[in-house]
Motif scaffolding. Structure first.
Motif, PDB file in Angstrom:
ATOM      1  N   PRO A  88     -27.891  -7.230  -4.669  1.00 19.78           N
ATOM      2  CA  PRO A  88     -26.755  -6.558  -3.923  1.00 19.78           C
ATOM      3  C   PRO A  88     -26.704  -5.139  -3.764  1.00 19.78           C
ATOM      4  CG  PRO A  88     -25.717  -7.268  -5.913  1.00 19.78           C
ATOM      5  CD  PRO A  88     -27.393  -7.714  -6.087  1.00 19.78           C
ATOM      6  N   GLY A  89     -25.984  -4.665  -2.661  1.00 14.98           N
ATOM      7  CA  GLY A  89     -25.748  -3.347  -2.546  1.00 14.98           C
ATOM      8  C   GLY A  89     -25.327  -3.013  -1.243  1.00 14.98           C
ATOM      9  N   ARG A  90     -25.102  -1.628  -0.919  1.00 15.73           N
ATOM     10  CA  ARG A  90     -24.641  -1.360   0.291  1.00 15.73           C
ATOM     11  C   ARG A  90     -25.506  -1.408   1.547  1.00 15.73           C
ATOM     12  NH1 ARG A  90     -19.924   2.335  -1.326  1.00 15.73           N
ATOM     13  NH2 ARG A  90     -20.063   3.163   0.920  1.00 15.73           N
ATOM     14  N   ILE A  91     -25.129  -2.040   2.696  1.00 16.87           N
ATOM     15  CA  ILE A  91     -26.003  -2.161   3.793  1.00 16.87           C
ATOM     16  C   ILE A  91     -26.017  -0.650   4.677  1.00 16.87           C
ATOM     17  CG2 ILE A  91     -26.576  -3.298   6.007  1.00 16.87           C
ATOM     18  CD1 ILE A  91     -24.755  -5.823   4.765  1.00 16.87           C
ATOM     19  N   CYS A  92     -27.413  -0.377   4.514  1.00 13.55           N
ATOM     20  CA  CYS A  92     -27.327   1.186   5.545  1.00 13.55           C
ATOM     21  C   CYS A  92     -28.378   0.931   6.801  1.00 13.55           C
ATOM     22  CB  CYS A  92     -27.932   2.159   4.666  1.00 13.55           C
ATOM     23  SG  CYS A  92     -26.868   2.507   3.130  1.00 13.55           S
ATOM     24  N   VAL A  93     -28.073   1.613   7.919  1.00 15.45           N
ATOM     25  CA  VAL A  93     -29.147   1.165   8.866  1.00 15.45           C
ATOM     26  C   VAL A  93     -29.326   2.270   9.681  1.00 15.45           C
ATOM     27  CG1 VAL A  93     -28.241  -1.071   9.312  1.00 15.45           C
ATOM     28  CG2 VAL A  93     -27.222   0.797  10.374  1.00 15.45           C
TER      29      VAL A  93
END
Length: 507
Positions: free
Chosen positions: A346-351
Motif C-alpha cells: 500500500p501507499g499513495r497513488i500518484c499519476v
C-alpha cells in the motif's frame, strides 16, 4: 487543440444528429455549434473574462461550455447547494463574469451588484444569429477551459484549473470519434459542477452519442427515463445504484447496454447483485479526480464478468478494484519516503499524463519534479496491475501505531444483509491513540443488533480492526454525487448519543 475543435468535428461529421436533450426537441450538433458562436459573441460583447453557471444541469450547460471555450474564457460551474456566504466568496473571485443562474439564485448576483440571466434567457440569447466568432485575440494557445471548485468539506474550496489540452487529451485517449450509433443515448445524473458532467458532455459529443440529463434523481424516474428514451448507456454513483436495485418499481431496462459508476467506493455485494439483476448490461467502474480531468483507471465489462464468474479469490477481489490505468496514464504507488513500492504494497497513488491538470487558481501546479500528481488517495496494485483504493490519506485510522483503512471495515459491514450504508471512523483514545467506531444505516424493515454486527465483523477482520462501538443512524451525510461527508459523522453520532442519554430513564 481546443474543445471547440471537437464540436466542429461533430458538426461537420453528423451535424443533423441530436446530441443534447430528449429525442423530441433535442439539440443537434450543428445547432450546438451555432449557439456556441452566438454565445461567444455575447461573452465578448459584455467584455466578460469568465462564464459563471449557477443552475442545475440541462441543455444550457453544453452551450455554455462550448461558448466559453470559443470565446477563450473559462466556464465556472458553481455548486448551487452552497450557502449564501460561500457563494458570495466564490462569486467575488469572478467580478467580471457573465452569469447564468437559476431564477432562485439571481439574488446572489443582485447582492454583488451584478446582473445574471436565467438558463432560458441564455438559450434565447444564443438562438440569435451573431455570426461566427473568430479566434480569441489573447494568443494563449492553451487557456483554461473550466474552473471547478473542490467540495471544501475540510477546507475552503480550491479552484481546479482544467485547460483545453487536459480535457482534449482525456477525450482523445478514451473515445473513438463517431463511434456511437445515431440511436445511442446516454443518461447523466450528476450536477454541472462535478467533473463527470463536463466529461460526459465532451466524450459523448465526440462519440456522436445523444446526452440527456435527469435533473432530480429518483430511482423510479431514472428507470422510466431509461425505458422511455431508449437509453443505451448511463452513469450513476453507488448510492443511486443501490436505490435503483432496491426499488420496488419495474427494474427492466431493455435498451440499456452499459452502465458506468464511480465517485465513491462501490460495495462488492451491491455490484454483484446488479450484475445478476442485469446480466446483459456491461458494467464499467471509473476512477478519477477533478484534477485529472475525470477517469484515470477503468474496470471494464470483461473484468466484471471474469471476476463474478471466477473461483479464484484474487480474481474475484477485482470487483472491489477500479481496474487498470488508461493507456495515456502513468501510475505509481509510493511509500512513506516517496519510494515506488511493488505489487500488493500500500501507499499513495500518484499519476502523470496529458489529461492531468493538478493546477489550482493562485497556487500553480501541484506536481513533483517528474510531473507526478499525488492524489492523496491510498491504494495498491495487484500483480496484474489492478488498482485498489483504500481511501483518502486523511481518513486513515491510526490505532496503536497501526494504519487502518476505513474502506476495509466498511466493505465488510456492507456485506451484512441488514446494512444499507456504513462508515468507520477513529475517535481519540488515551490508550490506543484512536479507537474504531462505526455508524450504520439499516435496510428498511431490518433489525440491527450491534452485538451481532460485531460478531459478523470479527469473522472477516481481526479484533484490532473491528469497531469498538456501533451506532445506528437514519442516514449518513452524503453529497448528491455520493461522496461521504466524513467530517459530519462525529457530529451526528454525538447527537445520537445525546438523544440516547436524554431518552434514558433517570434514577
Amino acid at each position: 487543440m481546443r474543445l471547440t475543435l471537437l464540436l466542429d468535428m461533430a458538426a461537420d461529421g453528423f451535424g443533423d444528429r441530436i446530441l443534447a436533450g430528449r429525442r423530441s426537441g433535442g439539440m443537434t450538433a450543428a445547432e450546438l455549434a451555432r449557439r456556441s458562436h452566438s454565445g461567444a459573441a455575447l461573452i465578448r460583447e459584455r467584455a466578460a473574462d469568465s462564464l459563471v453557471y449557477l443552475d442545475v444541469n440541462g441543455p444550457a450547460f453544453p452551450v455554455a461550455l462550448f461558448a466559453a471555450a470559443r470565446a477563450g474564457v473559462p466556464l465556472v460551474p458553481l455548486n448551487y447547494r452552497l450557502g449564501q456566504r460561500q457563494l458570495d466568496d466564490l462569486l467575488a473571485k469572478h467580478p467580471n463574469a457573465l452569469a447564468i443562474a437559476a431564477p432562485g439564485a439571481l439574488a446572489n448576483f443582485e447582492r454583488a451588484g451584478r446582473n445574471a440571466m436565467t438558463a432560458d434567457g441564455w438559450l434565447r440569447e444564443t438562438a440569435a444569429d451573431r455570426g461566427e466568432a473568430g479566434e480569441p485575440a489573447d494568443g494563449d494557445e492553451n487557456p483554461v477551459a473550466v474552473v471547478i471548485y473542490t467540495s471544501g468539506t475540510t477546507s475552503a474550496p480550491k479552484g481546479v484549473l482544467l485547460r483545453h489540452e487536459n480535457l482534449v487529451s482525456y477525450v482523445l485517449g478514451s473515445v473513438e470519434f463517431a463511434a456511437a450509433d445515431e440511436t445511442e443515448a446516454a443518461l447523466v445524473s450528476v450536477p454541472p459542477y462535478h467533473i463527470a458532467a463536463v466529461a460526459n458532455v465532451i466524450t459523448n459529443l465526440y462519440a456522436g452519442r445523444r446526452t440527456l440529463v435527469l435533473e432530480g434523481f429518483t430511482p423510479d424516474q431514472w428507470l422510466r427515463t431509461v425505458r422511455e428514451e431508449a437509453v443505451t448507456s448511463a452513469m450513476v454513483v453507488p448510492t443511486m445504484l443501490a436505490r435503483i436495485i432496491e426499488s420496488a418499481a419495474d427494474r427492466s431496462v431493455p435498451s440499456l447496454r452499459s452502465l458506468s459508476y464511480g465517485g465513491a467506493p462501490m460495495p462488492a455485494a451491491l455490484i454483484e447483485r446488479a450484475l445478476r439483476e442485469w446480466p446483459g448490461v456491461a458494467f464499467v467502474n471509473a476512477y478519477g479526480l477533478t484534477e485529472t480531468s475525470s477517469t484515470v483507471a477503468l474496470l471494464g465489462p470483461e473484468d466484471h464478468r471474469a471476476a463474478l464468474a471466477s473461483a479464484d479469490p484474487a480474481v474475484r477481489a477485482r470487483l472491489s478494484s477500479v481496474g487498470r490505468p488508461l493507456p495515456g496514464i502513468e501510475l505509481e504507488i509510493r511509500g512513506p519516503g516517496g519510494e515506488v513500492v511493488g505489487p500488493g504494497q500500500p501507499g499513495r497513488i500518484c499519476v502523470r499524463g496529458g489529461q492531468v491538470s493538478a493546477e489550482y487558481a493562485g497556487l500553480g501546479r501541484a506536481v513533483d519534479d517528474r510531473g507526478f500528481f499525488d492524489t492523496r488517495d491510498d491504494g495498491y496494485l495487484d500483480s496484474d496491475g489492478y488498482l485498489f483504493i483504500s481511501g483518502r490519506t486523511d481518513d486513515t485510522i491510526i490505532r496503536g501505531a497501526e494504519n487502518i483503512a476505513p474502506a476495509e471495515i466498511e466493505d465488510v459491514l456492507l456485506r451484512h444483509p441488514a446494512v444499507l450504508d456504513a462508515v468507520a471512523f477513529g475517535v481519540p483514545d488515551s490508550e490506543w491513540g484512536q479507537r474504531i467506531e462505526a455508524a450504520v444505516v439499516a435496510r428498511p424493515d431490518a433489525d440491527l443488533d450491534p452485538a451481532e454486527l460485531r460478531d459478523f465483523t470479527l469473522q472477516a477482520l481481526r479484533s484490532s480492526k473491528t469497531p469498538d462501538r456501533f451506532w445506528v443512524l437514519d442516514a449518513l451525510p452524503r453529497t448528491e454525487t455520493g461522496k461521504l461527508l466524513r467530517r459530519m459523522v462525529p457530529g451526528l453520532v454525538a447527537q445520537a448519543d445525546s438523544d440516547e442519554r436524554t431518552a434514558a430513564p433517570r434514577p
